[in-house]
Design a protein around this motif. Structure first.
Motif, PDB file in Angstrom:
ATOM      1  N   GLY A 116       0.688  -1.343  -0.009  1.00 16.27           N
ATOM      2  CA  GLY A 116       0.082  -0.003   0.074  1.00 16.27           C
ATOM      3  C   GLY A 116       0.860   1.250  -0.032  1.00 16.27           C
ATOM      4  O   GLY A 116       0.732   2.190  -0.988  1.00 16.27           O
ATOM      5  N   ALA A 117       1.829   1.133   0.685  1.00 14.70           N
ATOM      6  CA  ALA A 117       2.710   2.487   0.954  1.00 14.70           C
ATOM      7  C   ALA A 117       3.353   2.620  -0.117  1.00 14.70           C
ATOM      8  O   ALA A 117       3.733   3.718  -0.757  1.00 14.70           O
ATOM      9  CB  ALA A 117       3.738   2.383   2.225  1.00 14.70           C
ATOM     10  N   GLU A 119       2.649   1.682  -3.399  1.00 15.09           N
ATOM     11  CA  GLU A 119       1.713   2.264  -4.335  1.00 15.09           C
ATOM     12  C   GLU A 119       1.395   3.783  -4.181  1.00 15.09           C
ATOM     13  O   GLU A 119       1.786   4.589  -5.168  1.00 15.09           O
ATOM     14  CB  GLU A 119       0.524   1.442  -4.243  1.00 15.09           C
ATOM     15  CG  GLU A 119      -0.358   1.739  -5.492  1.00 15.09           C
ATOM     16  CD  GLU A 119      -1.788   1.026  -5.553  1.00 15.09           C
ATOM     17  OE1 GLU A 119      -2.739   1.395  -6.134  1.00 15.09           O
ATOM     18  OE2 GLU A 119      -1.624  -0.174  -4.468  1.00 15.09           O
ATOM     19  N   LYS A 120       1.318   4.173  -2.870  1.00 24.44           N
ATOM     20  CA  LYS A 120       1.127   5.618  -2.489  1.00 24.44           C
ATOM     21  C   LYS A 120       2.190   6.260  -3.235  1.00 24.44           C
ATOM     22  O   LYS A 120       2.237   7.606  -3.397  1.00 24.44           O
ATOM     23  CB  LYS A 120       0.873   5.724  -1.134  1.00 24.44           C
ATOM     24  CG  LYS A 120      -0.270   6.640  -0.625  1.00 24.44           C
ATOM     25  CD  LYS A 120      -0.410   6.745   0.835  1.00 24.44           C
ATOM     26  CE  LYS A 120      -1.825   6.053   1.176  1.00 24.44           C
ATOM     27  NZ  LYS A 120      -1.931   5.971   2.541  1.00 24.44           N
ATOM     28  N   LEU A 121       3.516   5.876  -3.021  1.00 29.24           N
ATOM     29  CA  LEU A 121       4.606   6.782  -3.131  1.00 29.24           C
ATOM     30  C   LEU A 121       5.262   6.353  -4.437  1.00 29.24           C
ATOM     31  O   LEU A 121       6.387   6.794  -4.764  1.00 29.24           O
ATOM     32  CB  LEU A 121       5.561   6.595  -2.063  1.00 29.24           C
ATOM     33  CG  LEU A 121       5.257   6.893  -0.665  1.00 29.24           C
ATOM     34  CD1 LEU A 121       5.740   6.228   0.434  1.00 29.24           C
ATOM     35  CD2 LEU A 121       5.261   8.419  -0.576  1.00 29.24           C
ATOM     36  N   GLN A 122       4.532   5.422  -5.269  1.00 28.24           N
ATOM     37  CA  GLN A 122       5.140   5.353  -6.687  1.00 28.24           C
ATOM     38  C   GLN A 122       6.606   4.395  -6.565  1.00 28.24           C
ATOM     39  O   GLN A 122       7.485   4.906  -7.213  1.00 28.24           O
ATOM     40  CB  GLN A 122       5.297   6.249  -7.645  1.00 28.24           C
ATOM     41  CG  GLN A 122       4.004   6.930  -8.037  1.00 28.24           C
ATOM     42  CD  GLN A 122       3.757   8.282  -7.520  1.00 28.24           C
ATOM     43  OE1 GLN A 122       4.964   9.088  -7.853  1.00 28.24           O
ATOM     44  NE2 GLN A 122       2.525   8.329  -6.934  1.00 28.24           N
ATOM     45  N   ARG A 141      11.624   9.136  -0.268  1.00 28.25           N
ATOM     46  CA  ARG A 141      10.082   8.624  -0.444  1.00 28.25           C
ATOM     47  C   ARG A 141      10.050   7.324   0.428  1.00 28.25           C
ATOM     48  O   ARG A 141       9.130   7.085   1.029  1.00 28.25           O
ATOM     49  CB  ARG A 141       9.745   8.635  -1.815  1.00 28.25           C
ATOM     50  CG  ARG A 141       9.381   9.556  -2.590  1.00 28.25           C
ATOM     51  CD  ARG A 141       8.261   9.640  -3.575  1.00 28.25           C
ATOM     52  NE  ARG A 141       8.533   8.629  -4.604  1.00 28.25           N
ATOM     53  CZ  ARG A 141       9.195   8.833  -5.581  1.00 28.25           C
ATOM     54  NH1 ARG A 141       9.725   9.923  -5.889  1.00 28.25           N
ATOM     55  NH2 ARG A 141       9.337   7.868  -6.625  1.00 28.25           N
ATOM     56  N   ILE A 148       4.992   5.656   6.679  1.00 29.53           N
ATOM     57  CA  ILE A 148       3.417   5.307   6.488  1.00 29.53           C
ATOM     58  C   ILE A 148       3.103   3.836   6.712  1.00 29.53           C
ATOM     59  O   ILE A 148       2.021   3.600   7.556  1.00 29.53           O
ATOM     60  CB  ILE A 148       3.049   5.457   5.019  1.00 29.53           C
ATOM     61  CG1 ILE A 148       3.243   6.866   4.539  1.00 29.53           C
ATOM     62  CG2 ILE A 148       2.091   4.751   4.694  1.00 29.53           C
ATOM     63  CD1 ILE A 148       3.175   7.391   3.109  1.00 29.53           C
ATOM     64  N   GLU A 175       4.649  16.676  -3.068  1.00 25.57           N
ATOM     65  CA  GLU A 175       4.255  15.349  -3.041  1.00 25.57           C
ATOM     66  C   GLU A 175       3.847  15.090  -1.560  1.00 25.57           C
ATOM     67  O   GLU A 175       2.956  14.556  -1.012  1.00 25.57           O
ATOM     68  CB  GLU A 175       5.242  14.550  -3.409  1.00 25.57           C
ATOM     69  CG  GLU A 175       5.660  13.856  -4.704  1.00 25.57           C
ATOM     70  CD  GLU A 175       6.592  13.207  -4.882  1.00 25.57           C
ATOM     71  OE1 GLU A 175       7.132  12.382  -3.791  1.00 25.57           O
ATOM     72  OE2 GLU A 175       7.301  13.048  -6.019  1.00 25.57           O
ATOM     73  N   LEU A 179       0.322  14.078  -0.263  1.00 24.87           N
ATOM     74  CA  LEU A 179       0.422  13.004   0.917  1.00 24.87           C
ATOM     75  C   LEU A 179      -0.798  13.135   2.027  1.00 24.87           C
ATOM     76  O   LEU A 179      -1.458  12.461   2.438  1.00 24.87           O
ATOM     77  CB  LEU A 179       1.572  12.377   1.058  1.00 24.87           C
ATOM     78  CG  LEU A 179       1.673  11.172   1.920  1.00 24.87           C
ATOM     79  CD1 LEU A 179       1.635  10.146   1.055  1.00 24.87           C
ATOM     80  CD2 LEU A 179       3.257  11.372   2.816  1.00 24.87           C
ATOM     81  N   GLN A 182      -4.335  12.932   1.302  1.00 24.25           N
ATOM     82  CA  GLN A 182      -4.734  11.646   0.869  1.00 24.25           C
ATOM     83  C   GLN A 182      -4.939  11.081   2.328  1.00 24.25           C
ATOM     84  O   GLN A 182      -5.692  10.157   2.498  1.00 24.25           O
ATOM     85  CB  GLN A 182      -3.677  10.576   0.384  1.00 24.25           C
ATOM     86  CG  GLN A 182      -3.624  11.006  -1.178  1.00 24.25           C
ATOM     87  CD  GLN A 182      -2.189  10.075  -1.884  1.00 24.25           C
ATOM     88  OE1 GLN A 182      -2.167   8.777  -1.153  1.00 24.25           O
ATOM     89  NE2 GLN A 182      -1.669  10.567  -2.571  1.00 24.25           N
ATOM     90  N   MET A 183      -4.310  11.572   3.296  1.00 20.00           N
ATOM     91  CA  MET A 183      -4.275  11.190   4.768  1.00 20.00           C
ATOM     92  C   MET A 183      -5.006  12.408   5.789  1.00 20.00           C
ATOM     93  O   MET A 183      -4.342  12.728   6.549  1.00 20.00           O
ATOM     94  CB  MET A 183      -3.098  10.702   5.538  1.00 20.00           C
ATOM     95  CG  MET A 183      -2.607   9.775   4.436  1.00 20.00           C
ATOM     96  SD  MET A 183      -1.153   8.732   4.993  1.00 20.00           S
ATOM     97  CE  MET A 183       0.280  10.019   5.061  1.00 20.00           C
TER      98      MET A 183
END
Lengths: 366, 325
Positions: A116-117, A119-122, A141, A148, A175, A179, A182-183
């Protein structure tokens, strides 16, 4: 979720107080930025919240629980360091999974959190690489990803962008802002000495100076209504001009006479009758300086140097002025102004842009 | 002439001789052989530049060649001849060695030394480096542990002869046994385990070396990675074994292999303590027992030792170079 409260917090090394009387309420979902000059204790304060430094006196509580003596890992915080602090011998995946492994989480749980993390941060393509095979921005990142996966209540950032080059810094700053969007429920505390980072990221800024908190407020509050001369000069670039003057008329609107000006100018800051005749510092930001032909003006001087940047023209006036111990006065005029160098120019400010400080404190904040 | 004066003259001649050689050789190269003028000035400069490194390397290569490479080749050639050195017997000495129980014991013991001493010295050195790091009296402890490094192997062996002495009034082991009512023993005569009593002397000497190098390496670990691990919830053991040790693995390998090479060269301890008796022989002491009596066999053992050391040596140098980058 997480209200973080600092109450009467003190930090001292031996007899030396490095921080005192720190009182701060941080609400869930805020992005708080600690900003201040080098050595003001902003990193120390962050490390006290993290549990890496002992709190000498006062209390720190998160979600109503006093955390002074709770080990860092159990405070529900995660920290991102200036130097990334990645474990150099572990892959990106292992770096992010380390805390969960230590906590004895199941493999599925760890894979889900890391995935998950990532993906969130590519970071997907880099999971099996070592930190040394990544660029500075990617390393930072990973450091954020490591925070995260722990799903902390509070994220702590210690100057996370200082080691990046200018272009990457802007990109990573954006970024971090995304982020945060998103949170929305996570609280973030961010330390920087860069006021642009502070202004662009913060929901509230905490300005630290002289071992304490100089002012807390939203970025624009600090810009528009600085509490004292320190904050006035720290926020905004170039720094606010401070001119010597005297209050000659009190009330809802304050009338001032300035040492380097002529006639009278007004400020929308209200003053009390006992302020009559008081020596004050009058602050006008360079970008609020207006050239004037009026007989009433705040400042007059010879333009020493001009800097034409196209979008703005910056004028530097001769300094020092007799009997004054202040910095060069700077005016920032919009657009292109030719032929001002060497000219004698009169400057003033609009009443709502003229700040008045008595004994270093703004009249607005008394 | 007094030895002091001799020493000073040697140093002066050595140092200024080197400087003089480099200066004169350079001058001759640039002014006489390939002068940077005339019709071929450019070509001459290029040639002088190509020759110069070899000119400067020449003294080192010559001295190493005479004192290192020639003896290796010479020893190998000698090992192919008989005891008197007048008859070529090919691999005869090696065949004799492989059939000799004494050689097999020495080889087996040497394997024990190579496994045990580097492991013990590195591990104890690492633990001591970590434990003394934050202590106020840590530096005193480190100095004490480092001190045996300054003692020669023979000196150290003599000290341990006292420790292992059979008289309860001298030897600490037998003093302890005496107190609890046991009869005295001679530790260096206990079969098999006596090897470890000898090895422990070298561990005692080498732990200080490992400790100093590893202590510096531990201090070189970025503080933030440790703080990050603390925040991630690592306990002191996990911090040490999962964060610190992996980060200094390169240094640990260098220390380990350096001690390994040393172990393969040590004969003084065995020679002083037991003279290779009671089943404590190792390759170097086994070699010594043939020196000047059967140089063919002695040189054959020397070649075996070199072949064993070589791979460790190569690995050691590779690791050290990697560390430096």
């Amino acid at each position: 979720m997480a209200d973080l409260i600092l109450k009467d917090v003190v930090k001292s090394y031996g007899d030396v107080n490095v921080l005192k009387d720190i009182n701060l309420d941080i609400e869930t979902g805020e992005l708080i930025v600690f900003v201040g000059p080098s050595g003001c204790g902003k990193s120390t304060l962050l490390r006290m919240i993290a549990g890496l430094e002992k709190i000498t006196d006062g209390t720190l509580s998160i979600d109503g629980q006093v955390m002074n003596d709770v080990p860092p890992a159990q405070r529900g915080i995660a920290m991102v360091f200036q130097t990334y602090a990645l474990y150099p011998h572990m892959t990106v995946r292992d770096n992010m999974a380390f805390a969960l492994n230590i906590a004895g989480k199941s493999k599925d749980e760890i894979n889900a959190a890391v995935g998950g993390a990532a993906e969130k941060l590519q970071l997907g393509p880099y999971l099996d690489r070592l930190p040394k095979e990544l660029s500075g921005g990617q390393r930072q990142r990973v450091a954020i990803g490591r925070a995260i996966v722990r799903d902390p209540k509070v994220y702590l950032f210690d100057e996370p962008l200082s080691n990046l080059d200018a272009a990457l810094r802007v990109a990573t700053r954006i970024e971090i802002a995304q982020l945060k969007e998103q949170m929305p429920d996570s609280t973030m505390i961010y330390v920087t000495h860069d006021q642009v980072e502070a202004m662009t990221l913060a929901s509230r800024i905490v300005v630290l100076a002289n071992r304490g908190i100089a002012q807390v407020g939203s970025p624009l509050e600090l810009y528009e209504r600085p509490r004292n001369t320190f904050v006035a000069q720290f926020i905004g670039s170039p720094a606010m001009n401070l001119l010597g003057g005297k209050i000659v008329g009190t009330g809802d609107i304050t009338t001032l006479e300035l040492a380097d000006g002529a006639g009278q100018i007004t400020s929308n800051y209200p003053s009390r009758s006992e302020d009559m005749g008081a020596e004050v510092q009058v602050g006008i930001r360079p970008e609020d300086m207006i050239a004037t032909e009026d007989d009433n003006y705040a400042f007059a001087g010879k333009v020493d140097i001009t800097e034409a940047l196209g979008e703005v023209t910056q004028l530097y006036f001769s300094a020092p002025r007799p009997g004054e111990d202040t910095d060069t006065v700077i005016a920032k005029l919009h657009g292109i102004h030719r032929g001002l160098r060497g000219q004698h120019v009169k400057m003033t400010g609009a009443p709502d842009k003229v700040h008045v400080f008595r004994d270093g404190i703004s009249l607005h904040h008394r | 002439m007094s030895p002091l004066l001799q020493g000073i003259i040697t140093i002066l001649v050595g140092v200024f001789g080197c400087v003089g050689y480099f200066y004169a050789a350079n001058l001759v190269l640039d002014k006489v052989i390939f002068p940077a003028r005339g019709p071929h000035a450019g070509r001459n400069i290029n040639r002088a530049t190509a020759v110069r490194p070899w000119l400067f390397l020449f003294p080192a290569i010559a001295i190493l060649g005479i004192y290192l490479v020639y003896p290796v080749v010479g020893s190998f050639v000698r090992s192919l001849y008989n005891r008197a050195g007048d008859e070529f017997i090919g691999a005869g000495n090696y065949a004799t060695l492989s059939g000799d129980p004494g050689f097999q014991t020495a080889l087996f013991n040497n394997a024990l030394w190579v496994l045990f001493v580097p492991a013990a010295a590195t591990f104890i050195g690492l633990v001591v480096a970590q434990l003394t790091d934050r202590l106020s009296w840590g530096n005193i402890a480190k100095s004490l542990i480092f001190m045996p490094m300054a003692i020669s192997f023979v000196g150290a062996s003599l000290i341990w002869k006292f420790v292992y002495a059979g008289d309860p009034d001298i030897g600490i082991i037998n003093a302890v046994r005496d107190v609890i009512g046991l009869s005295p023993v001679d530790p260096v005569q206990i079969p098999f385990w006596n090897n470890f009593f000898l090895m422990f002397i070298l561990v005692w000497i080498q732990t200080g070396f490992a400790m100093v190098i590893l202590s510096a390496a531990l201090r070189g670990i970025p503080e933030e990675t440790i703080e990050a691990a603390i925040i991630d919830g690592a306990n002191p053991f996990q911090l040490f074994f999962k964060i610190k040790v992996p980060q200094i693995m390169g240094t640990i390998v260098v220390v380990w292999t350096t001690i390994t090479i040393l172990v393969l060269k040590v004969f003084d301890i065995v020679y002083t303590m037991t003279g290779g008796n009671f089943g404590t022989d190792i390759l170097p002491s086994y070699m010594m027992s043939f020196m000047f009596r059967d140089d063919g066999r002695a040189t054959a053992v020397a070649v075996v030792i070199m072949v064993v050391v070589l791979p460790v040596m190569v690995w050691n140098i590779r690791q050290a170079q990697k560390e430096m980058r």
